[in-house]
Design an enzyme around this catalytic site. Structure first.
Site, PDB file in Angstrom:
ATOM      1  N   LYS A  34      74.621   6.311  36.663  1.00 40.69           N
ATOM      2  CA  LYS A  34      73.584   6.317  35.642  1.00 40.69           C
ATOM      3  C   LYS A  34      73.071   4.902  35.422  1.00 40.69           C
ATOM      4  O   LYS A  34      73.861   3.947  35.373  1.00 40.69           O
ATOM      5  CB  LYS A  34      74.168   6.887  34.352  1.00 40.69           C
ATOM      6  CG  LYS A  34      73.194   6.998  33.185  1.00 40.69           C
ATOM      7  CD  LYS A  34      73.905   7.646  32.002  1.00 40.69           C
ATOM      8  CE  LYS A  34      73.010   7.737  30.776  1.00 40.69           C
ATOM      9  NZ  LYS A  34      73.715   8.407  29.648  1.00 40.69           N
ATOM     10  N   SER A  74      71.239  11.855  27.785  1.00 38.27           N
ATOM     11  CA  SER A  74      70.499  10.851  28.527  1.00 38.27           C
ATOM     12  C   SER A  74      70.972  10.747  29.969  1.00 38.27           C
ATOM     13  O   SER A  74      70.380  10.026  30.755  1.00 38.27           O
ATOM     14  CB  SER A  74      70.631   9.493  27.833  1.00 38.27           C
ATOM     15  OG  SER A  74      71.990   9.082  27.813  1.00 38.27           O
ATOM     16  N   SER A 124      75.476  13.034  25.870  1.00 35.18           N
ATOM     17  CA  SER A 124      74.777  12.866  27.149  1.00 35.18           C
ATOM     18  C   SER A 124      75.513  13.407  28.368  1.00 35.18           C
ATOM     19  O   SER A 124      74.901  13.609  29.411  1.00 35.18           O
ATOM     20  CB  SER A 124      74.473  11.386  27.380  1.00 35.18           C
ATOM     21  OG  SER A 124      73.724  10.869  26.315  1.00 35.18           O
TER      22      SER A 124
END
Length: 472
Positions: free
Chosen positions: A73, A148, A172
């Site tokens: 990420k 996210s 997330s």
């Protein structure tokens, strides 16, 4: 078709050790997968293909993952790679050193191939930003996957990688897996190696993988957890289910802030029935957090975190924040609104969040796990809201409502997971089930995850816009 599409990371590592193919060959297969799928689904920010190629054949085959490629990420420091956090302000940010968590990822034998898309600085509930654009759901490209860790979830759901990294500061690693039909785990606070540059632990954010199989997540967990014993002794590798039968609290929605979609509530009731059929004891119990108070406290908490960002942006642009062009209109206007939050309000918000730890500790005196929705809606339409909109109280509540069941868990410090056990008849999208345990009881969740994976297998259920059906 891609003949390796059904293999998880553990299986690929075994085949690498058997020398069925080389690490370099596997890198090229994964590069091709990205080239085929990213134009349609937009899950990447930066690629690190040459870095991965140079590391191929240098990773020991006896390392647990033996050189299997992975995506990280774009919200964690990897030495020598850009870290943008999905923001124009961060485009030139290249950390010199990797954080401890990334060092452990690479020591485990995972080969970093690139980074995945996020909303700007994790500031919104839909994975979309002005720099890289919106990430699409492989089950229905007109829908988002929440946020996210959205880019990572899509990469796994689409079959590009069997496992990808995520961070979870308010949901997330549970919300995107719920919307994409994969497994997502949020560890206990301070359980994992530090993901922060200063070696400390964030009050809410943790790191862990999103995966198609439980065993991949469990193995990665065992190799990246902290061995310090502070505050919990290491879990190690959980290899399968337990015979222990659990007392489960089934969450009944109170309707505060937002009413949970009836289809989601019904899905959790069916999962509760599955749990009973497996021999677990289930009873209904109320959600222990007032969602309206949580939304107010979280907004005040956020207000106490952004002053330094406002100063940095204005110093870099030499213009007022809203005129700088370095942040999206949503985040910039959110920061401006937060400037009105007083020190007393910030302290009040943090005090509420700090009280969540004893609240959930009391709940887990009565139950081994809670079963709740991951989110009150299945998934948001892709452009229901965009980062070009100005922040409003209404938009703030829109975000808080979708974090209703996930964000309190971060501040309570508890582990939680999203397990893909249901699908929406109306939308054709996955619906995750949210299992939460007491702080430190991460191993219990993994044991339960294995049992659920065996009882209702999901590994071979593929999204329509995945490499299972798209030739490479």
């Amino acid at each position: 078709m891609d003949e390796l599409i059904d293999e998880d990371a553990t299986g690929l590592a075994e085949r690498l050790r058997a020398r069925e193919f080389t690490q370099a060959e596997l890198v090229e297969i994964f590069v091709r997968r990205i080239e085929v799928m990213n134009p349609a689904l937009n899950f990447m920010t930066n690629t690190a293909f040459d870095r991965a190629r140079s590391k191929a054949e240098t990773i020991p085959l006896d390392a647990p993952f033996a050189g299997v490629p992975i995506l990280m990420k774009d919200m964690i420091d990897i030495g020598g790679l850009p870290r943008t956090d999905g923001s124009r302000f961060m485009l030139k940010n290249v950390p010199e050193r990797s954080v401890q968590y990334v060092e452990a990822v690479e020591a485990a034998g995972l080969n970093i191939l690139g980074q995945t898309n996020v909303p700007e600085m994790a500031s919104f509930i839909i994975t979309n930003n002005d720099v890289f654009g919106a990430t699409r759901n492989p089950w229905n490209p007109d829908y988002s996957v929440f946020s996210s860790s959205g880019g990572s979830a899509v990469a796994v759901s689409a079959g590009v990688v069997p496992m990808a990294h995520g961070t979870d500061g308010a949901g997330s690693n549970r919300l995107p897996p719920s919307a994409t039909g994969i497994f997502g785990m949020k560890p206990s606070r301070r359980r994992m190696r530090s993901g922060e540059a200063d070696g400390r632990h964030d009050v809410a954010k943790t790191n862990q993988m999103l995966s198609r199989t439980v065993r991949d997540s469990a193995l990665a967990f065992s190799l990246t957890e902290s061995f310090s014993g502070d505050p919990f002794p290491p879990v190690g590798y959980i290899a399968g289910p337990s015979d222990r039968r659990l007392k489960v609290g089934l969450i009944v929605d109170d309707g505060k802030l937002i009413t949970t979609d009836p289809e989601i509530s019904e899905a959790q009731r069916k999962v509760a029935l599955l749990m009973q059929n497996l021999g677990h004891e289930v009873e209904e119990t109320p959600w222990p957090v007032d969602a309206n108070e949580m939304a107010d406290a979280y907004a005040k908490f956020f207000g106490g975190k952004v002053g330094a960002l406002k100063t940095a942006v204005e110093a870099a642009s030499e213009t007022p924040l809203m005129e700088s062009g370095l942040l999206t209109r949503f985040l910039a206007s959110n920061i401006e609104a937060s400037a009105a939050v007083s020190a007393e309000d910030i302290a009040e918000g943090r005090a509420f969040l700090d009280r969540l730890e004893p609240v959930f500790a009391e709940v887990f005196r009565r139950y081994d796990v809670l079963l709740a929705p991951v989110a009150p809606v299945v998934a948001p339409p892709l452009f229901e809201h965009t980062p070009d909109e100005l922040y409003t109280d209404e938009l703030s509540r829109y975000v808080a409502a979708r974090l209703k069941f996930t964000s309190p868990i971060n501040f309570a410090g508890c582990p939680a997971m999203s397990v893909p056990l249901s699908w929406s008849a109306d939308l054709g999208l996955p619906i995750g089930s949210h299992f939460i345990a007491a702080a430190g009881h991460d191993g219990l969740l993994y044991e339960l995850a294995y049992e659920l994976e065996e009882a209702r297998p999901w590994r071979d259920i593929w999204a329509p816009f995945s490499l299972k059906y798209v030739p490479v």
